[in-house]
Structures are given as structure tokens and as C-alpha cells.
Design an enzyme around this catalytic site. Structure first.
Site, mmCIF file in Angstrom:
data_model
loop_
_atom_site.group_PDB
_atom_site.id
_atom_site.type_symbol
_atom_site.label_atom_id
_atom_site.label_comp_id
_atom_site.label_asym_id
_atom_site.label_seq_id
_atom_site.Cartn_x
_atom_site.Cartn_y
_atom_site.Cartn_z
ATOM 1 N N SER A 134 -2.870 -5.083 -0.777
ATOM 2 C CA SER A 134 -2.322 -4.948 -2.119
ATOM 3 C C SER A 134 -3.160 -5.773 -3.084
ATOM 4 C CB SER A 134 -0.866 -5.424 -2.127
ATOM 5 O OG SER A 134 -0.287 -5.278 -3.403
ATOM 6 N N LYS A 160 -4.128 -0.625 -2.279
ATOM 7 C CA LYS A 160 -3.005 -0.410 -3.198
ATOM 8 C C LYS A 160 -3.264 -1.221 -4.464
ATOM 9 C CE LYS A 160 1.225 -2.340 -2.846
ATOM 10 N NZ LYS A 160 2.595 -2.557 -2.325
ATOM 11 N N LYS A 162 -1.825 -2.641 -7.984
ATOM 12 C CA LYS A 162 -0.676 -2.894 -8.836
ATOM 13 C C LYS A 162 -0.980 -2.361 -10.233
ATOM 14 C CE LYS A 162 1.957 -5.347 -5.979
ATOM 15 N NZ LYS A 162 3.349 -5.000 -5.614
ATOM 16 N N ASP A 187 1.189 0.872 -7.209
ATOM 17 C CA ASP A 187 2.538 0.308 -7.169
ATOM 18 C C ASP A 187 2.896 -0.200 -8.557
ATOM 19 O OD1 ASP A 187 4.932 -0.902 -6.603
ATOM 20 O OD2 ASP A 187 4.110 -2.470 -5.322
ATOM 21 N N GLU A 212 4.201 4.189 -6.130
ATOM 22 C CA GLU A 212 5.335 3.417 -5.613
ATOM 23 C C GLU A 212 6.203 2.878 -6.745
ATOM 24 O OE1 GLU A 212 6.031 -0.540 -2.763
ATOM 25 O OE2 GLU A 212 4.017 0.242 -3.123
ATOM 26 N N ASP A 237 10.679 1.820 -3.241
ATOM 27 C CA ASP A 237 10.661 0.470 -2.665
ATOM 28 C C ASP A 237 11.959 -0.222 -3.065
ATOM 29 O OD1 ASP A 237 10.288 -2.229 -2.101
ATOM 30 O OD2 ASP A 237 8.386 -2.421 -3.136
ATOM 31 N N LYS A 261 10.863 -2.570 3.819
ATOM 32 C CA LYS A 261 10.768 -4.024 3.830
ATOM 33 C C LYS A 261 12.044 -4.551 4.470
ATOM 34 C CE LYS A 261 7.813 -4.559 -0.235
ATOM 35 N NZ LYS A 261 7.790 -4.885 -1.685
ATOM 36 N N GLY A 289 4.998 -5.523 2.065
ATOM 37 C CA GLY A 289 4.731 -6.942 2.265
ATOM 38 C C GLY A 289 5.349 -7.778 1.167
#
Length: 370
Positions: A134, A160, A162, A187, A212, A237, A261, A289
Site C-alpha cells: 500500500s 495499491k 491511496k 483505495d 476500494e 473495506d 480485515k 493491512g
């Protein structure tokens, strides 16, 4: 077994580099560890609640308080198995991360006593799991490209990014143009509104694995409507905080993929139920994570070896976040992490490092009548 006492230990762990999401910037973690002292031995758990209630309503001070005053008293003074914890704590609403931490510790103790690993308990089918990484929000595109290139050089099998309003299409475009067909996803951490659908649809041009959690967690119907505007698969998520939430999201067609998660849903055993539900409905899952230490990483890697975890997770190597972990480090090998095979979590605490980073310890014991 019987739960005889619980140690609530706070540690301060500096991150290798500041990590920015749409929630803010983090450069150090204040982590709550839970040690279950039972009649059959000891077990460790890790609470993934953050310092502030931004990712979820939970935060680390509140998690410690609810454990000491509301959750642990419900577990003392009885015969106890890890499978009992979820039901016994159900009368306390919410607080999934705190509940998950004590369930994890009891499960670790239980499996150590029987010589069984987390992976065996979960029905793992792989000896190693593919790893993604990430990548936080950066100050500039050149810095982002340098960071992504470094992770790809290390062997990570998925990137991934952000994103947030103002940092989305152009970063994705830059990474796709520089690194070609690398597996790539984004994400949003709830940063967008449903009216942003046409803008998010611009990401369809970049062949992403998924977007996400674009909308706030309570907007499950909004995600279902957004999925009709955006062609890139929607992954949930924050919205998936329980098995029932997953059932509803799947029925509403609010997502095509789910990020699992364990801390967010109340523990590994509830996460297993969500995995099985998604497998039944042909919904792929992957392991998220929460900047875990080696304790949480061990459990997550074991779970990521289950059958329906078909996408690389955020189970990065230890050195992605910490220069010196509290367990032996998880080391990337050809883009994968080995699944621990020892009893329980299968990792050993580095007692000297643990002492070095400990900021406080609270012992919680059963209250006995005089």
C-alpha cells in the site's frame, strides 16, 4: 481452558516513513497488545485500533478501556475456548477491534496448547502468499514514481495507491504509464461522494483491479448505484464490519470484491465466516493491512493462505513499516511471504525489543470476593 489474567501492553513503534491516507498522516503507531494468561499457557493478540477514531469509531485508548471494564470481565471465571469469545462478547455493541484482539490471544494460547498453527486452523492451502504493498499519498508525482519503483524492485506483486479528491486520476495515469501492466488498484478510504461517480469512472481507462471503499461506510446502497456508473470493480473495506454486513452488501450488489480485515469484523473466526460466504457467492477476497507488527502480520499471512484469498493482500514485509519489529521479521521472497507453521501464531516475541518500545502495562485479573 480458563482465562486467569490479561496483560494490556502499549508500545510505540516509529514507522520507516510517514504514511498518508485520506484520513491524515501517520509517522508512529501507538499499539495495544493483549497477552492472555490461561490455565493452558499464554497467547498474544494485537489490537489494530488507531490513535484517533478516523478509520473506524474505535481508538486505542477506548479499546483498552472497554477491554478492561466490559469485555474481559465477561470471559473470566468460566471454561473458555476461542470459539466462545465472539458469542460471549456479543452483548457489548461494536468494539470489534478490541474483541478481535482478545479472541486472537485466546486462540493463540489454545493452538499453542494443542500444537496446531493458525494456518492449519484456518484450512490454509498455500505455503506462501503473494504480497502487495500500500503506497500512501505523496507530495509529488516524481516522488510517487520513485517509491513505486522501489517496491517493484523489491518484488511486490501488486501496487495499491491511496487516493483522495485532487490525488487520483493523475497519479494512477503516471504509475500506469511508467510501469506498464503492473497489477494496480486504488483505495479511497471513504473520501468521495456518490456525485463523484463520473470522475471515478475516469479510472476505468487504467485497467485497475479494483477501487476500494470510495464512499462512506454506511452508504452501501450508494456503492451499489456507483457500481452501475463505474466499470472498475468496487471493493468494500470499512463497510464490511460483520458477516451480516457482508451478506447485505453481496445481496445488494454493492461490491464485486471484499477486503478482509480480521480486526475490523471482530476476529479471525468471523473473518473465516466471511471468507466462506464470499467463496459461496464467487466473490474474491484479499487480506487488508492495518500497519500490524509481526504478531498481527503472522495471523494475517496465515489467513491469506486460505482458498478464496485470490488477490495479493497488503501483507507486506516487516521492513515496509518497521526498522525493528517485535518479532522475527517477515522477509519478502520472490514477492511472497512464507506462512508460519509453528504452534499458534508461529512467531516469537523479541523480549528485548518489546521492553524497549513498551510505554505502559496494565494487568487485568478477575475480581474475587473477599
Amino acid at each position: 481452558m480458563r482465562l486467569e489474567a490479561v496483560e494490556l501492553r502499549r508500545i510505540g513503534m516509529p514507522l520507516v516513513a510517514p504514511f498518508e491516507t485520506s484520513f491524515g498522516v501517520q509517522s508512529e503507531r501507538d499499539i495495544l497488545l493483549v497477552k492472555a494468561i490461561t490455565s493452558d499457557g499464554e497467547g498474544w493478540g494485537e489490537c489494530v485500533a488507531g490513535e484517533e477514531p478516523t478509520y473506524s469509531p474505535e481508538y486505542v485508548d477506548g479499546a483498552q478501556h472497554v477491554l478492561a471494564h466490559h469485555l474481559l470481565p465477561r470471559l473470566f471465571g468460566r471454561e473458555l475456548a476461542a470459539a466462545d469469545v465472539f458469542g460471549l462478547l456479543r452483548p457489548v455493541h461494536g468494539h470489534q477491534m478490541a474483541k478481535a484482539a482478545i479472541e486472537m490471544a485466546v486462540l493463540d494460547a489454545e493452538l499453542k496448547a494443542t500444537g496446531e498453527s493458525f494456518a492449519t486452523r484456518f484450512g490454509a492451502v498455500r505455503e506462501a502468499v503473494d504480497c502487495g504493498v500500500s503506497v500512501g499519498i505523496h507530495r509529488s508525482l516524481p516522488e510517487l514514481l520513485k517509491t513505486v519503483g522501489g517496491y517493484l524492485d523489491h518484488g511486490y506483486r501488486r501496487i495499491k495507491l491511496k487516493i483522495k479528491p485532487g490525488w487520483d486520476v493523475e497519479p494512477v495515469r503516471a504509475v500506469r504509464e511508467r510501469f506498464g501492466n503492473v497489477r494496480l488498484q486504488v483505495d479511497a478510504n471513504t473520501a468521495y461522494s456518490e456525485s463523484d461517480g463520473p470522475h471515478l469512472a475516469e479510472l476505468d481507462a487504467f485497467d485497475l483491479l479494483l477501487i476500494e471503499q470510495p464512499l462512506p461506510e454506511e452508504q452501501v446502497l450508494g456503492h451499489a448505484r456507483l457500481a452501475r456508473v463505474v466499470k472498475t470493480p468496487i471493493c468494500l473495506d470499512e463497510s464490511i464490519h460483520s458477516l451480516q454486513a457482508a451478506i447485505d452488501a453481496i445481496e445488494l450488489r454493492a461490491c464485486a470484491i471484499i477486503n478482509v480485515k480480521p480486526g475490523r469484523v471482530g476476529g479471525y473466526l468471523e473473518a473465516m465466516r466471511i471468507h466462506d460466504l464470499c467463496a459461496k457467492h464467487s466473490i474474491p477476497v484479499w487480506m487488508g493491512g492495518m500497519l500490524e507488527t509481526g504478531l498481527g502480520r503472522a495471523g494475517n499471512v496465515a489467513m491469506a493462505a486460505m482458498q478464496n484469498f485470490t488477490l495479493p493482500g497488503d501483507t507486506s514485509a516487516s521492513d515496509r513499516y518497521y526498522h525493528h519489529d517485535i518479532t522475527e521479521p517477515f522477509v519478502l521472497q520472490d514477492g511472497r511471504l512464507r506462512v508460519p507453521t509453528g504452534p499458534g501464531l508461529g512467531v516469537r516475541i523479541d523480549e528485548a525489543r518489546l521492553a524497549e518500545v513498551t510505554t505502559s502495562v496494565e494487568m487485568v485479573e478477575p475480581i474475587t470476593a473477599e
